[in-house]
Every structure is written in structure tokens, then in C-alpha cells.
Design an enzyme around this catalytic site. Structure first.
Site, PDB file in Angstrom:
ATOM      1  N   ASP A  26       0.818  -1.203   0.000  1.00 57.16           N
ATOM      2  CA  ASP A  26       0.000   0.000   0.000  1.00 57.16           C
ATOM      3  C   ASP A  26       0.858   1.263   0.000  1.00 57.16           C
ATOM      4  OD1 ASP A  26      -2.468   1.128  -0.142  1.00 57.16           O
ATOM      5  OD2 ASP A  26      -2.783   1.195   2.012  1.00 57.16           O
TER       6      ASP A  26
ATOM      7  N   HIS B 208       2.943   3.242  -8.805  1.00 53.20           N
ATOM      8  CA  HIS B 208       2.862   1.803  -9.098  1.00 53.20           C
ATOM      9  C   HIS B 208       4.140   1.344  -9.811  1.00 53.20           C
ATOM     10  CE1 HIS B 208      -1.169   1.939  -7.693  1.00 53.20           C
ATOM     11  NE2 HIS B 208      -1.687   2.551  -8.735  1.00 53.20           N
TER      12      HIS B 208
ATOM     13  N   LEU C 286      11.917 -20.154  -3.579  1.00 48.91           N
ATOM     14  CA  LEU C 286      10.787 -19.343  -3.108  1.00 48.91           C
ATOM     15  C   LEU C 286       9.517 -19.583  -3.937  1.00 48.91           C
ATOM     16  CD1 LEU C 286       9.795 -16.750  -1.464  1.00 48.91           C
ATOM     17  CD2 LEU C 286      10.571 -15.439  -3.435  1.00 48.91           C
TER      18      LEU C 286
END
Ligand code: FPP
Length: 246
Positions: A2, A19, A113
Site C-alpha cells: 500500500d 505503481h 521461493l
């Protein structure tokens, strides 16, 4: 993730610039998690509610996401990362669905991962979707209502092949969950960073992990009953000092 919009606004830039800078934070965080030996990282990239944003922002975000997935897949693959997605993927533009599908296929046998992208995702959607699937199975006679346990329920969630998160990091300072992994975070530890997502880099990640390592997780029990398990081989404190240049 956020704070992209606020980061951009404070700099007099359009929201999409936030973004775009956020993609750099994704890159650094994913790389750092891979190096630390973190096994699972789930990024909340686009919520069900985000569809309600102005059309321009949504379409620019979609384009950015598509490009990021396309450009990063090879590097993720060479770093042994397994890509996965959760959410209403069918609502995304066809080109993103294809890029995602290709990335997931290419990396599916990797053993490092597991990077899960939550796209058009919400915790309530996940739970509702699971309930529908359970109701269907009961109707078809595959399951009876007394067989519905917490474990069985979790199998119907979109996260059925990944463990519940140990640590939830929220950036941008807000103290709320915003419809993320609602069932799965029952015992997650929270770390709220004041940094906006575009400012969140590995040093702040190390801080979050270091903070997490100080917590005693009792899972409803008392202190004497729980044994502290080492959470990570790497010495996070020395990494943190190095990242901060001290
Ligand atoms: C929230 O900030 C962020 C988003 C809705 C988009 C996050 C997406 C990216 C960082 C793109 C790249 C992602 C991947 C996985 C490659 P906000 O716009 O709500 O910020 P605000 O609260 O300051 O308005």
C-alpha cells in the site's frame, strides 16, 4: 503493497508513477526473500475492490502488471522461484492471463521461493468460493457435513498448497487487513511499516523479519508450553546493518 498513490502524490507525480516505482520494490523484496531462504511470499497486487478505481488507473495498472510478469519471468526462473497466482484470474485481461499461465507453467518445478501473486483477490471471495465448492461436493455425495473440519475447509481455499503466513507486512501505515487472506492469517504476526510501498526495500524487510524474530508466538497457549524455534538461518541483524550501510 500500500501507499503507491500517496508516494506519487507527495512528489507531484501521477498515481501510476507510484505503481511503477512499486515494481522496483517488488523486485528487491522478491530477490531478498529468495536470498534469505524465505519459502513463501504472497503479494497482494490487486484486490477485488480495486476494480472500482478509475478506469484509467485500472488499465494502466493492468498494463504494468503484464509487462512486469513478462519481463521478470526468466529471471525468476533462473533464481529457482516458483510462481503462482490466487484470485479471480478469469476477470483479468486475456493477455495477463496468458503471461501468468506461461510464467506459472515455466516455473512450476522450481524448488526455491514460492511467489504467489494475489490478483483480483479478496479474502471474502476466497471463503465464499470455498463454501460453494463444499456445497457442491456435499450435494454430489462426495462429502457429508460432519466431515467439514477446519483442515478440510482449508483444502477448498485458493491457498491449499501453501502454508498459512507467519508474518503479514502492511506498508503505508494503515492498521487494517483490507480483505487479505482472512482465514489464513488467524495466527499471523503483523508488521505495519510507515514506508509507502515504493520506499519499501530490503532494509525494511530485514527490520520486519528481525521484529518478527523477537515475538513469542503462543498460539493460544502459555509461554512455558511453547518452544522457540529458530526462524531463519541467516543473521538478519548483520544483514540489516549492512543494508543500512552501518
Ligand atoms: C496499492 O497502493 C497498490 C496497488 C493497488 C497496486 C500494487 C501493484 C504493483 C506494485 C504493481 C506491481 C506488482 C507486481 C506483482 C509485479 P495504492 O494505490 O492503494 O496507494 P494509496 O493507498 O497511497 O492510494
Amino acid at each position: 503493497m500500500d501507499g503507491n498513490g500517496r508516494w506519487a502524490k507527495e512528489r507531484g507525480l501521477p498515481r501510476i508513477a507510484g505503481h511503477r516505482e512499486g515494481v522496483e520494490s517488488v523486485r528487491d523484496t522478491v530477490e531478498a526473500c529468495g536470498q534469505l531462504g524465505v519459502q513463501f511470499l504472497t503479494l497482494y497486487a490487486f484486490s477485488t475492490e480495486n476494480w472500482r478505481r478509475p478506469t484509467d488507473e485500472v488499465s494502466l495498472l493492468m498494463r504494468l502488471l503484464m509487462r512486469a510478469i513478462r519481463d521478470e519471468t526468466d529471471k525468476l526462473h533462473s533464481n529457482n522461484v516458483r510462481m503462482k497466482s490466487i484470485g479471480e484470474i478469469f476477470r483479468l485481461p486475456k493477455e495477463i492471463q496468458e503471461e501468468l499461465h506461461d510464467g506459472i507453467e515455466k516455473t512450476k518445478n522450481n524448488t526455491g521461493l514460492t511467489l504467489t501473486l494475489a490478483l483480483s483477490y479478496s479474502g471474502r471471495w476466497d471463503i465464499t468460493h470455498a463454501v460453494q465448492a463444499i456445497a457442491d461436493d456435499v450435494k454430489r455425495g462426495f462429502l457429508s457435513s460432519n466431515e467439514i473440519s477446519e483442515e478440510r475447509f482449508a483444502h477448498y481455499l485458493s491457498t491449499n498448497d501453501i502454508p498459512d503466513p507467519d508474518l503479514l507486512i502492511r506498508t503505508g501505515g494503515d492498521m487494517r487487513v483490507s480483505n487479505f487472506l482472512l482465514w489464513q492469517i488467524a495466527y499471523a504476526e503483523f508488521f505495519v511499516s510507515k514506508f509507502y510501498w515504493p520506499q519499501f526495500r530490503r532494509a525494511e524487510l530485514y527490520k520486519a523479519i528481525s521484529d518478527f524474530q523477537q515475538r513469542e508466538r503462543r498460539f493460544g497457549m502459555v509461554s512455558e508450553q511453547v518452544q522457540r524455534k529458530p526462524t531463519m538461518q541467516k543473521n538478519i541483524h548483520s544483514l540489516l546493518h549492512r543494508a543500512l550501510g552501518r
